[in-house]
Scaffold this active site. Structure first.
Site, PDB file in Angstrom:
ATOM      1  N   TYR A 237      -7.999 -10.412   2.480  1.00 44.02           N
ATOM      2  CA  TYR A 237      -9.164  -9.925   3.090  1.00 44.02           C
ATOM      3  C   TYR A 237     -10.365  -9.435   1.873  1.00 44.02           C
ATOM      4  CZ  TYR A 237      -6.855  -5.702   2.163  1.00 44.02           C
ATOM      5  OH  TYR A 237      -6.138  -4.422   1.597  1.00 44.02           O
ATOM      6  N   GLU A 238      -9.664  -9.466   0.790  1.00 44.31           N
ATOM      7  CA  GLU A 238     -10.485  -9.030  -0.457  1.00 44.31           C
ATOM      8  C   GLU A 238     -11.436 -10.126  -0.785  1.00 44.31           C
ATOM      9  OE1 GLU A 238      -8.293  -6.335  -3.317  1.00 44.31           O
ATOM     10  OE2 GLU A 238      -6.722  -7.450  -2.208  1.00 44.31           O
TER      11      GLU A 238
ATOM     12  N   HIS B  64      -3.872   0.647  -4.839  1.00 46.42           N
ATOM     13  CA  HIS B  64      -3.260  -0.342  -5.141  1.00 46.42           C
ATOM     14  C   HIS B  64      -3.500  -0.512  -6.931  1.00 46.42           C
ATOM     15  CE1 HIS B  64      -2.338  -2.454  -1.203  1.00 46.42           C
ATOM     16  NE2 HIS B  64      -3.717  -1.977  -1.011  1.00 46.42           N
TER      17      HIS B  64
ATOM     18  N   SER C 166       0.667  -1.168   0.063  1.00 41.11           N
ATOM     19  CA  SER C 166       0.037  -0.009   0.180  1.00 41.11           C
ATOM     20  C   SER C 166       1.087   1.214   0.068  1.00 41.11           C
ATOM     21  CB  SER C 166      -0.911   0.055   1.318  1.00 41.11           C
ATOM     22  OG  SER C 166      -1.647  -1.069   1.341  1.00 41.11           O
TER      23      SER C 166
ATOM     24  N   ASN D 284       1.818   3.411  10.887  1.00 37.03           N
ATOM     25  CA  ASN D 284       1.106   3.968  12.131  1.00 37.03           C
ATOM     26  C   ASN D 284       1.273   3.052  13.144  1.00 37.03           C
ATOM     27  OD1 ASN D 284      -0.839   2.358  10.178  1.00 37.03           O
ATOM     28  ND2 ASN D 284      -1.262   1.695  12.305  1.00 37.03           N
TER      29      ASN D 284
ATOM     30  N   ALA E 286       2.953  -1.966   4.189  1.00 33.00           N
ATOM     31  CA  ALA E 286       2.746  -0.940   5.375  1.00 33.00           C
ATOM     32  C   ALA E 286       2.133  -1.730   6.515  1.00 33.00           C
ATOM     33  CB  ALA E 286       1.554   0.003   4.589  1.00 33.00           C
TER      34      ALA E 286
ATOM     35  N   MET F 264      -1.603  -7.023   7.153  1.00 31.62           N
ATOM     36  CA  MET F 264      -2.518  -7.936   6.303  1.00 31.62           C
ATOM     37  C   MET F 264      -2.198  -8.626   5.262  1.00 31.62           C
ATOM     38  SD  MET F 264      -5.683  -5.503   6.696  1.00 31.62           S
ATOM     39  CE  MET F 264      -5.920  -4.227   8.348  1.00 31.62           C
ATOM     40  N   SER F 265      -0.877  -8.664   4.801  1.00 33.65           N
ATOM     41  CA  SER F 265      -0.144  -9.355   3.811  1.00 33.65           C
ATOM     42  C   SER F 265       1.007 -10.160   3.934  1.00 33.65           C
ATOM     43  CB  SER F 265      -0.075  -8.089   2.639  1.00 33.65           C
ATOM     44  OG  SER F 265       0.951  -7.544   3.002  1.00 33.65           O
TER      45      SER F 265
ATOM     46  N   HIS G 289      -7.131   4.156   7.189  1.00 32.99           N
ATOM     47  CA  HIS G 289      -6.209   3.763   6.025  1.00 32.99           C
ATOM     48  C   HIS G 289      -5.619   5.289   5.414  1.00 32.99           C
ATOM     49  CE1 HIS G 289      -5.074   1.671   2.476  1.00 32.99           C
ATOM     50  NE2 HIS G 289      -5.875   2.364   1.820  1.00 32.99           N
TER      51      HIS G 289
ATOM     52  N   HIS H 280      -4.766  -9.280  -1.501  1.00 32.60           N
ATOM     53  CA  HIS H 280      -5.036  -9.812  -0.011  1.00 32.60           C
ATOM     54  C   HIS H 280      -5.996 -10.767   0.053  1.00 32.60           C
ATOM     55  CE1 HIS H 280      -3.671  -5.549  -0.346  1.00 32.60           C
ATOM     56  NE2 HIS H 280      -2.804  -5.888   0.643  1.00 32.60           N
TER      57      HIS H 280
HETATM   58 CL1  6GU Z   1      -2.318  -1.255  12.959  1.00 31.65          CL
HETATM   59  N1  6GU Z   1      -2.842  -3.349  11.527  1.00 31.65           N
HETATM   60  C1  6GU Z   1      -2.928  -4.280  10.589  1.00 31.65           C
HETATM   61  N2  6GU Z   1      -3.490  -5.424  10.518  1.00 31.65           N
HETATM   62  N3  6GU Z   1      -2.529  -3.665   9.307  1.00 31.65           N
HETATM   63  C2  6GU Z   1      -2.033  -2.637   9.023  1.00 31.65           C
HETATM   64  C3  6GU Z   1      -1.828  -1.827  10.268  1.00 31.65           C
HETATM   65  C4  6GU Z   1      -2.350  -2.161  11.489  1.00 31.65           C
HETATM   66  N4  6GU Z   1      -1.335  -0.532   9.860  1.00 31.65           N
HETATM   67  C5  6GU Z   1      -1.104  -0.731   8.579  1.00 31.65           C
HETATM   68  N5  6GU Z   1      -1.520  -2.035   8.109  1.00 31.65           N
END
Ligand code: 6GU
Length: 273
Positions: free
Chosen positions: A84-85, A60, A29, A234, A112, A210-211, A246, A82
């Site tokens: 989750y998609e 993306h 991302s 973050n 990210a 998540m990847s 996001h 991903h």
């Molecule tokens: Cl805080 N969690 C997850 N699962 N994915 C992220 C994130 C946090 N920040 C960017 N991608």
């Protein structure tokens, strides 16, 4: 996914590309801008490649870009798939199989991620030294095609030590401060709760995303050398007194992208080929 589907993808790609690379990059991302740094490019949209999934999420792109970076032939996945998609694990990792049969033996994966380690802050870059698969599934479940790899692949050096060393030296040379740590993959798409973040810290995680983990498992099955870099976009929930968005992820990667690009260029220049 089966061998002949991968072969059909390869055949299509080889018709369009003459310089087949040994190094592949998967961009996370907000980090897809690196693809714009390539020269002598040939871009192929995912939707045009037989059997390739098509990406959906904002921020993306959906294409493979072949070209040169620091005079090295590379292929960049601009945008990934991903879990989750709603893609299956096979779909998520199909591009890595295509890379494998293209002959790629070095894979750089980026993402990210949220910072779990309290010594981290938003905007840090982290070299992934190891991962924890918290997805509850594995892309290698099912029939094992022996031509692609072994049934029970070793994951004790999932991230190549030599590449980690090169990445650290490159960061130091460029005066880019660099963290190291363990990446945990959760399915998402909801971010973690503060209690979950405390749990992930107890488990040994430094960053959560998540990847990446599915691709790295398949790359290890394929006996590729893997380097992983997370952009800490973050801090994970409950560490700072602010909600996650996001939007923030995209804003931070925007700020970090210059250092990120400089670092990846230097790594490519110094990698064994
Ligand atoms: Cl805080 N969690 C997850 N699962 N994915 C992220 C994130 C946090 N920040 C960017 N991608």
């Amino acid at each position: 996914m089966n061998h002949s589907q991968i072969e059909e993808s390869i055949q299509y790609i080889k018709e369009k590309v003459n310089n087949v690379p040994e190094t592949g990059l998967i961009l996370g991302s907000g980090l897809g801008v690196l693809a714009e740094e390539l020269t002598e490019t040939t871009a192929i949209e995912y939707k045009d490649i037989p059997h390739f999934p098509v990406s959906t999420v904002e921020g993306h792109h959906g294409r493979l870009v072949f070209g040169k970076l620091e005079d090295v032939n590379v292929v960049v996945m601009q945008g990934r798939f991903h879990y989750y998609e709603g893609y299956s694990m096979e779909q998520v990792t199909f591009p890595v199989r295509v890379f494998q049969l293209l002959g790629i033996n070095h894979l750089i994966v980026t993402n990210a991620a949220g910072g779990i380690n309290e010594k981290f802050s938003a905007g840090d870059l982290m070299i992934i030294t190891d991962h924890i698969n918290n997805l509850g599934t594995n892309p290698l479940i099912g029939h094992n095609d022996k031509a692609l790899g072994e049934r029970f692949p070793d994951m004790s050096k999932a991230y190549d030590e030599q590449l980690i060393g090169i990445a650290k030296r490159c960061a130091n040379q460029l005066n880019i401060s660099i963290k190291e740590g363990v990446y945990i993959a959760n399915s998402g798409p909801s971010y973690e709760t503060p209690a979950e973040v405390r749990m992930l810290r107890l488990l040994g995680g430094d960053a959560v995303g998540m990847s990446t983990v599915p691709e790295v498992i398949v790359a290890n099955h394929a006996k590729m050398n893997v380097l992983g870099i997370s952009c800490i976009s973050n801090m994970a929930a409950g560490i700072l007194d602010q909600p996650l968005s996001h939007q923030e992820v995209m804003e931070t990667t925007e700020k970090v992208k210059e250092d990120f690009i400089r670092l990846v260029r230097e790594i490519i220049k110094n990698m064994p080929h």
